[in-house]
Design an enzyme around this catalytic site. Sequence first.
Site, PDB file in Angstrom:
ATOM      1  N   GLU A   1       0.804  -1.224   0.000  1.00  0.00           N
ATOM      2  CA  GLU A   1       0.000   0.000   0.000  1.00  0.00           C
ATOM      3  C   GLU A   1       0.843   1.283   0.000  1.00  0.00           C
ATOM      4  O   GLU A   1       0.380   2.331   0.437  1.00  0.00           O
ATOM      5  CB  GLU A   1      -0.947  -0.004   1.200  1.00  0.00           C
TER       6      GLU A   1
ATOM      7  N   HIS B   1      -0.336   5.564   7.919  1.00  0.00           N
ATOM      8  CA  HIS B   1      -1.503   4.728   7.612  1.00  0.00           C
ATOM      9  C   HIS B   1      -1.615   3.653   8.674  1.00  0.00           C
ATOM     10  O   HIS B   1      -0.643   2.977   8.993  1.00  0.00           O
ATOM     11  CB  HIS B   1      -1.371   4.058   6.249  1.00  0.00           C
TER      12      HIS B   1
ATOM     13  N   HIS C   1      -4.556   0.892  11.120  1.00  0.00           N
ATOM     14  CA  HIS C   1      -5.876   0.326  11.434  1.00  0.00           C
ATOM     15  C   HIS C   1      -6.217   0.714  12.871  1.00  0.00           C
ATOM     16  O   HIS C   1      -6.562  -0.129  13.691  1.00  0.00           O
ATOM     17  CB  HIS C   1      -5.856  -1.197  11.272  1.00  0.00           C
TER      18      HIS C   1
ATOM     19  N   HIS D   1     -11.380  -0.446   6.887  1.00  0.00           N
ATOM     20  CA  HIS D   1      -9.936  -0.580   6.746  1.00  0.00           C
ATOM     21  C   HIS D   1      -9.170   0.154   7.857  1.00  0.00           C
ATOM     22  O   HIS D   1      -8.476  -0.483   8.631  1.00  0.00           O
ATOM     23  CB  HIS D   1      -9.549  -0.018   5.367  1.00  0.00           C
TER      24      HIS D   1
END
Lengths: 279, 279, 279, 279
Positions: free
Chosen positions: B111, B130, B132, B201
């Site tokens: 990603e 980024h 979760h 996500h």
Amino acid sequence: MRVVEAALAACLLLGGCVLWGARIGDGSARAQGAGPADAPIVADLVAASRILADQGVVDGFGHVSARDPGNPNRFLMSRSVAPALVTADDIMAFDLDGVPVDPRGRAVFLERFIHAEIYRARADVKAVVHSHSPSVIPFGIAPQVPLRATYHVAAFLAAGVPVFDIRAAAGATDMLVRDAVLGRALAATLGDKAVALMRGHGDVVVGPTLPMAVFRAVYTEVNARIQSQAMALGGPLTFLDAEEGEKAGRALDQIHLRAWELWKRKVTGAAQAPAPHDR
Amino acid sequence: MRVVEAALAACLLLGGCVLWGARIGDGSARAQGAGPADAPIVADLVAASRILADQGVVDGFGHVSARDPGNPNRFLMSRSVAPALVTADDIMAFDLDGVPVDPRGRAVFLERFIHAEIYRARADVKAVVHSHSPSVIPFGIAPQVPLRATYHVAAFLAAGVPVFDIRAAAGATDMLVRDAVLGRALAATLGDKAVALMRGHGDVVVGPTLPMAVFRAVYTEVNARIQSQAMALGGPLTFLDAEEGEKAGRALDQIHLRAWELWKRKVTGAAQAPAPHDR
Amino acid sequence: MRVVEAALAACLLLGGCVLWGARIGDGSARAQGAGPADAPIVADLVAASRILADQGVVDGFGHVSARDPGNPNRFLMSRSVAPALVTADDIMAFDLDGVPVDPRGRAVFLERFIHAEIYRARADVKAVVHSHSPSVIPFGIAPQVPLRATYHVAAFLAAGVPVFDIRAAAGATDMLVRDAVLGRALAATLGDKAVALMRGHGDVVVGPTLPMAVFRAVYTEVNARIQSQAMALGGPLTFLDAEEGEKAGRALDQIHLRAWELWKRKVTGAAQAPAPHDR
Amino acid sequence: MRVVEAALAACLLLGGCVLWGARIGDGSARAQGAGPADAPIVADLVAASRILADQGVVDGFGHVSARDPGNPNRFLMSRSVAPALVTADDIMAFDLDGVPVDPRGRAVFLERFIHAEIYRARADVKAVVHSHSPSVIPFGIAPQVPLRATYHVAAFLAAGVPVFDIRAAAGATDMLVRDAVLGRALAATLGDKAVALMRGHGDVVVGPTLPMAVFRAVYTEVNARIQSQAMALGGPLTFLDAEEGEKAGRALDQIHLRAWELWKRKVTGAAQAPAPHDR
């Protein structure tokens, strides 16, 4: 740390190695097929037990097993002991009737039939986790609230999560899956899914490998916590649908070992000094 | 602690220093521009990765990057490894197409396009996280419940927090931002904001510096937890309005480094013996 | 552990002792009244800062102060640093205008006016804690949900917990109590109570001693968590009424030091080897 | 670790042993019946105190006692000290009026009448835990929400959990069970059950053995957390019914020691190196 522990930690670091010596695999019978002869899977089972405790999936109770790589009609599981305390020497072999191959007087888990009957019913399953995963129990006792996949890491839940109510199989019991009949009823409820909840008890999680079963057990707990918090916000929620779950689940096949490596390092005390090019 | 780790910790304590020697920045190509040549930013990236793990924003997954101070068309990010395990030697340079400058066989994050396309779209952004982030995911799947600023430390949320639904961009997927097209769609949803949620996500957080991006990622998680608890009380809530958010956000420019210093000391093991006049 | 730290820990173990030597109280001006000359209160302030961090009341932000035992028109508080990192050498003296007595170039907290104006308004107050206590913030932004005493340990809440909204005093701000006018407005809202919430910010807690202020700050957080969980059960709740609160509050005067001793041992690393007849 | 602590840890590891030497059991009177003469129960009480702190059932407050194995009209409990700090030398004997047998100037718990009156009323009870178990307090103040057994590990709750409101016995008080009259009122509310909640205070848990009382105290807390989360999901819930509770409770008689062993190893620092064939 005792020598055996240090050797085990070293093996885990190296990604599995043949354990030797007097204390682990210390004799003829075990080394020659009557017991857990496959050392890498034994080391991984010890790591799996400790990971599940460290990640809060199990407490003093719960157990994890792996199908014997050398004999699909056997599975490996620790004697009756808290998962955080399991060592290689605690790992025993059982047949698919839940009978220990080489008991040597060791106490065994009453609920080994959970494992035995799932291995019998599901040739694709190579590992089973049973726990009282604390955030999951609420979903087992709330019949109108299914556990759903809130994010891609829990994609394996998108195919559906059945609930096993032991009362339907056997009336009022002590809630324990203490024989093969109850084990078969649970395996039937599980069907071809990855996870089944057990009403008033906990859940069972299966996988095609031991790291994947552990990964699913951890993220079933994490997902339950997230779903509970999302439901408390009120309003409609958008879960992963079946197609997204299937596609995201395939992506997990590639990346779940990143989590397994992290967790394994943590329980073996090696997390602070990883080699920079270790995989 | 290995020598490299100790050297790194010493550098972090000193607030950044030039790393030398064979293992870190060990060659001609990297030191001369083909790789992460700027050592202070490398040390800060390692600290940022470990801080995000220590603060519960990332687990085995998630990644943080920084724009290369010496080349705005490049960014620095670790190879594919759990954030808690990142060392300086894991940091790689990528161009804005997400292509590694000097791969040397190392696995890279699928990603990385999240980072590449945000750096391309936003000249003001110098760092991207980024994750979760577990308390944030519920807001990403509850379309009627926007994430709001509950207190001044999360003032950067007051300008609005858009939600990216990958389904709108690409239909049923595996939820991963695995190419430049998806990265651009996410960057477009982010717009000029500090945070965007990703449905099913996690989220992405950006900042004008690496410490500020980390600060925002941590307090996006904290704020989500606080907002969830506040909503569970029932009744109307008073969030920071846009003007309060703008003013309080400017105050954070001055004070966020107090948290960054604390967190960095914690992950480098130096928290117990701070020098009394260290800054 | 550095020598100063070790000496401090020893002092804390002994229940307070005169700190000496070059680094702490190292000079003429400070030892003679221009700075924090009272060593036991300095050691207790360091302990208080670390306790509040260890107990989750403060993170990188927040501060605790004590009125100078030798001069009621002064108070003692650390320079601007994360509470977990405070050492004796960080403690500074301020007058009731918030002006540092002996700054020596050290950065000070912007919100020292919270402390200054409460000491000016309340002769009974000997210590003040300001924090962003995470479970308390929801009650500050839910105007229809007062914080109540759920159990006797939080009896000091039963007299009522006012909420300060800085907007009423000054319109749209950066939410910070950054001058004496705002400090006075907050002190007026606090009135004669033990705790006041600050909308979109946190709370302030006061006490007749430093251990009592810390005790109240910790149990304001614990009580908020308990009340949130109780409200989520649905149905009416029975809180302590005013008379129960008043009586139970008097009992706390006797027993709160049991908690203070425990917490202090924990942050000074002495919890594992208490002397059997230590108090 | 001091010598006494090390000896204690060794004793705990060995499953109980006679403590000797000057500091523990250091004299004639105590060794001959005027004090806690039964060393294994003393070691277990120390472990129980620390387990309850480690598992989050008690904080600086709360206490655990055991009926004296050698004299059913006496019980053993620590002097007034935080449970995490209890050592063998802190254990005192009390008669059923709550009078210490050999005080030696030590401060005693105000609420020892909780223990005394339950031992007087319930010959089957051999151990009592009193705590402010944080997840349980909400159920004590929500009169319409009974605590129920969510899973088999908390089966002992299925017979019902009464709530003691001190106001019904004595009007507005400081909430403390500070005399025999209040102790008897609490014992009457408890009746023949395992757990009673105390409104605005906490709860009391009893057992036929010390490990079982500790086990029940821990899982009363865990069950309360699970029930709260389940209720927040909305919709009807299926709890264990009385017959399931009775049957599952019998199964706990066999397996609760697995948890006790784990917890004891954790607080004695022995969890990392268990002997492979230790029980």
